[in-house]
Design a protein around this motif. Structure first.
Motif, PDB file in Angstrom:
ATOM      1  N   CYS A   1       5.993  -0.747  -6.407  1.00 13.82           N
ATOM      2  CA  CYS A   1       4.500  -1.359  -6.880  1.00 13.82           C
ATOM      3  C   CYS A   1       4.781  -0.803  -8.842  1.00 13.82           C
ATOM      4  O   CYS A   1       4.554   0.369  -8.068  1.00 13.82           O
ATOM      5  CB  CYS A   1       3.746  -1.304  -6.607  1.00 13.82           C
ATOM      6  N   ALA A  49       1.172   2.121  -8.760  1.00 19.66           N
ATOM      7  CA  ALA A  49       1.827   3.281  -7.799  1.00 19.66           C
ATOM      8  C   ALA A  49       2.741   4.059  -8.528  1.00 19.66           C
ATOM      9  O   ALA A  49       2.432   5.455  -8.377  1.00 19.66           O
ATOM     10  CB  ALA A  49       2.551   2.609  -6.496  1.00 19.66           C
ATOM     11  N   LEU A  60       0.208   5.491 -11.550  1.00 18.64           N
ATOM     12  CA  LEU A  60      -0.411   6.779 -10.557  1.00 18.64           C
ATOM     13  C   LEU A  60       0.140   7.718 -10.426  1.00 18.64           C
ATOM     14  O   LEU A  60       0.051   9.191 -10.602  1.00 18.64           O
ATOM     15  CB  LEU A  60      -1.322   5.728  -9.584  1.00 18.64           C
ATOM     16  N   ILE A  93      -3.101  -4.430 -11.556  1.00 18.05           N
ATOM     17  CA  ILE A  93      -2.037  -4.863 -10.199  1.00 18.05           C
ATOM     18  C   ILE A  93      -3.303  -4.958  -8.871  1.00 18.05           C
ATOM     19  O   ILE A  93      -3.494  -3.711  -8.416  1.00 18.05           O
ATOM     20  CB  ILE A  93      -1.651  -4.239  -9.742  1.00 18.05           C
ATOM     21  N   TYR A 128       3.139  -5.716  -0.821  1.00 14.97           N
ATOM     22  CA  TYR A 128       3.648  -4.578  -1.101  1.00 14.97           C
ATOM     23  C   TYR A 128       2.976  -2.624  -1.092  1.00 14.97           C
ATOM     24  O   TYR A 128       4.303  -2.369  -1.618  1.00 14.97           O
ATOM     25  CB  TYR A 128       4.310  -5.094  -2.752  1.00 14.97           C
ATOM     26  N   CYS A 129       2.139  -2.920  -0.380  1.00  8.74           N
ATOM     27  CA  CYS A 129       0.824  -1.936   0.075  1.00  8.74           C
ATOM     28  C   CYS A 129       1.741  -0.931   0.746  1.00  8.74           C
ATOM     29  O   CYS A 129       1.614   0.472   1.205  1.00  8.74           O
ATOM     30  CB  CYS A 129      -0.397  -2.011  -0.087  1.00  8.74           C
ATOM     31  N   PHE A 146      -0.660   5.966  -2.654  1.00  9.99           N
ATOM     32  CA  PHE A 146      -2.455   4.947  -3.463  1.00  9.99           C
ATOM     33  C   PHE A 146      -3.266   4.031  -2.438  1.00  9.99           C
ATOM     34  O   PHE A 146      -3.886   3.572  -2.768  1.00  9.99           O
ATOM     35  CB  PHE A 146      -2.009   5.576  -5.106  1.00  9.99           C
ATOM     36  N   TYR A 147      -2.525   4.259  -1.429  1.00 10.12           N
ATOM     37  CA  TYR A 147      -2.980   3.154  -0.625  1.00 10.12           C
ATOM     38  C   TYR A 147      -5.308   3.438  -0.252  1.00 10.12           C
ATOM     39  O   TYR A 147      -5.582   2.208  -0.525  1.00 10.12           O
ATOM     40  CB  TYR A 147      -3.054   3.580   0.816  1.00 10.12           C
ATOM     41  N   CYS A 188      -6.730   2.038  -3.755  1.00 14.58           N
ATOM     42  CA  CYS A 188      -6.742   0.635  -3.702  1.00 14.58           C
ATOM     43  C   CYS A 188      -7.394   0.151  -3.371  1.00 14.58           C
ATOM     44  O   CYS A 188      -8.157  -0.964  -3.563  1.00 14.58           O
ATOM     45  CB  CYS A 188      -4.852   0.343  -4.200  1.00 14.58           C
ATOM     46  N   TRP A 189      -7.344   0.649  -1.564  1.00 13.89           N
ATOM     47  CA  TRP A 189      -8.079  -0.315  -0.775  1.00 13.89           C
ATOM     48  C   TRP A 189      -9.361   0.340  -0.535  1.00 13.89           C
ATOM     49  O   TRP A 189     -10.383  -0.269   0.636  1.00 13.89           O
ATOM     50  CB  TRP A 189      -7.006  -0.495   0.667  1.00 13.89           C
TER      51      TRP A 189
END
Ligand code: SF4
Length: 503
Positions: free
Chosen positions: A21, A24, A27, A206, A211-212, A220-221, A224-225
């Protein structure tokens, strides 16, 4: 950002991250502070990777290590060059840079036809995500003027059985990936180009996607989530509806999912959750319970698994039992009894576990385990390893019943299970006076860590404290099964699923 004295802006791991990603990677370079904290599981993976990497070095002994220094890539590259110029023919962690990418090569060896590159992985087979990892190294090294005659993936031989000191040539499997990575040269060059442009711009837009978590859990889950609510389409268990397709169409909350597009299990999960419903198929439950006869023995193992096997006769990743708890009821109305066993630290526990267990479980016992296929797998391995107890262990296997069946098959279902049938979810619902909360060891992976901490400790007080925590945890698992059986019997006779022992 890479340190000021590091001229490369990307590295092998960042390239692989960027393939998963772009956001990712962005970041990681610009906002590493937003990454999730490193979990103990991830730390354990790093440790394993390090140990396996060190063992693989003995495939080609006598090499020179180029130590890693996150603040000095250029120094590592210069040291690598110096070793090559000196005629060193095996290098571990050799460092190179080309096209703005810094790589460390697990093993680099001078062969007759040129340098051979070896990338070591702690898995039992080649995975698709290993390939770009080797391809980027091949690209950087050839670009840096190193003539590579072959590129290999070194992975673990899953069939390996330890017998004395580990023989690296039997423990590892070498796969020649030369042709594959040569064919990827253009792909790698193009991807690097795209990544360099991307990281020098603004953060790419994105959204979350499969792909997470694939091929790796993204760092970075959490970041982003964070906007995904707790009870969302992603709470739906099992295969079925495409959750990301729903998400992209703006259907995010569980209550917004049209029920008629779900399969029966997901539909039941969503419907029950939204309406706070419970359900019991008492006929199916009764017929399950008819098979449970006295004497009843409630069995739970704790196991460890290591990538490099510790004991003769074991294989990589094999689950080795070091502890069990066994509650038992000899007959209806009998007082509840309990046996337990926890191996001494640093000895192969299998023979003692087998001997002790065979002594405790009578031939005619009905053996209950929660998720019994796990326990029976362990028993089968014990039987193979301990011919003296084989027959008895096989009888125990034959008499095993899976207490998870009523939950997995949804004879009993409560909205708070939310699609799960794990004992940790089921137990507090059925018997809320039993809880793992506040326990120093509260799940299987904590138990494994505690067992290894006990093996490493030289402090008798600490060893005693860990033993007590491990025994307490495992005993709660089997006591929980006793309570679950009681509750299932009550439910079969018309009782409610929850509401028992409520304060
Ligand atoms: S969590 Fe997902 S979207 Fe966010 S950076 Fe990671 S892979 Fe990309």
């Amino acid at each position: 950002m890479d340190q000021a004295n590091n001229t490369a802006s990307l590295s092998k791991s960042k390239f692989v991250q960027g393939l998963q990603c772009h956001k990712a990677l962005y970041l990681q370079i610009h906002h590493p502070e937003l990454a999730d904290p490193v979990t103990p599981e991830r730390e354990a993976l790093f440790r394993t990777g390090y140990e396996v990497g060190e063992l693989a070095q003995s495939l080609f002994p006598g090499g020179v290590v180029i130590p890693y220094d996150p603040n000095d890539y250029d120094g590592q590259i210069a040291r690598t060059r110096a070793e090559i110029e000196k005629g060193t023919d095996v290098l571990y962690e050799a460092a190179f840079s080309y096209d703005g990418v810094f790589v460390k090569v697990d093993i680099l060896r001078q062969g007759k036809a040129g340098w051979e590159l070896y990338e070591v992985k702690s898995s039992a087979s080649v995975q698709p995500y290993h390939i770009p990892d080797i391809a980027v190294q091949y690209y950087v090294l050839t670009g840096a003027g190193i003539e590579i005659s072959s590129a290999h993936l070194v992975h673990i031989n899953g069939e390996f059985v330890k017998n004395g000191a580990i023989q690296p040539d039997k423990f590892f499997v070498l796969e020649d990936m030369t042709g594959t990575v040569q064919d990827m040269e253009d792909f790698v060059r193009t991807e690097i180009g795209k990544m360099k442009v991307m990281v020098s711009g603004g953060m790419p837009v994105i959204d979350i996607g499969p792909y997470c978590k694939t091929p790796f859990d993204c760092n970075f889950y959490g970041y982003c989530w964070q906007r995904v609510p707790e009870n969302s389409v992603f709470s739906l268990r099992n295969k079925g509806v495409d959750k990301f397709a729903l998400y992209r169409n703006g259907i995010i909350r569980l209550q917004d999912v049209p029920l008629d597009i779900l399969n029966s299990r997901q539909r039941q999960q969503a419907e029950f959750f939204l309406n706070e419903k419970e359900f019991a198929d008492r006929k199916a439950l009764k017929s399950f319970l008819e098979n449970v006869r006295y004497p009843i023995y409630f069995l739970d193992f704790e196991t460890f698994a290591t990538t490099i096997p510790l004991y003769d006769g074991t294989s990589p990743f094999q689950q080795v039992p070091y502890q069990y708890s066994l509650h038992y009821l000899e007959c209806e109305g009998a007082e509840l009894g309990h046996h337990e066993f926890l191996a001494r630290p640093n000895v192969d526990p299998r023979e003692e576990v087998a001997a002790n267990l065979c002594l405790r479980i009578p031939d005619d016992a009905c053996v209950l385990a929660f998720n019994a296929p796990f326990e029976t797998r362990i028993l089968r391995k014990l039987a193979d390893a301990s011919p003296r107890f084989k027959k008895k262990l096989e009888r125990i296997i034959d008499n095993a019943i899976d207490l998870a069946v009523p939950f997995r098959s949804r004879y009993v279902y409560h909205w708070e299970m939310n699609g799960s049938w794990s004992q940790k979810v089921v137990l507090p619902l059925l018997a809320n006076d039993l809880s793992y909360k506040g326990m120093e060891v509260a799940n299987g992976s904590m138990a494994m860590d505690a067992y290894f901490a006990m093996c490493a400790s030289r402090d008798p007080l600490e060893i005693a404290r860990i033993r007590e925590n491990l025994l307490k945890y495992c005993a709660l698992d089997t006591l929980g099964m006793v309570r679950i059986l009681e509750r299932l019997r009550a439910i079969a006779e018309g009782g409610k699923i929850t509401g028992y022992n409520q304060e």
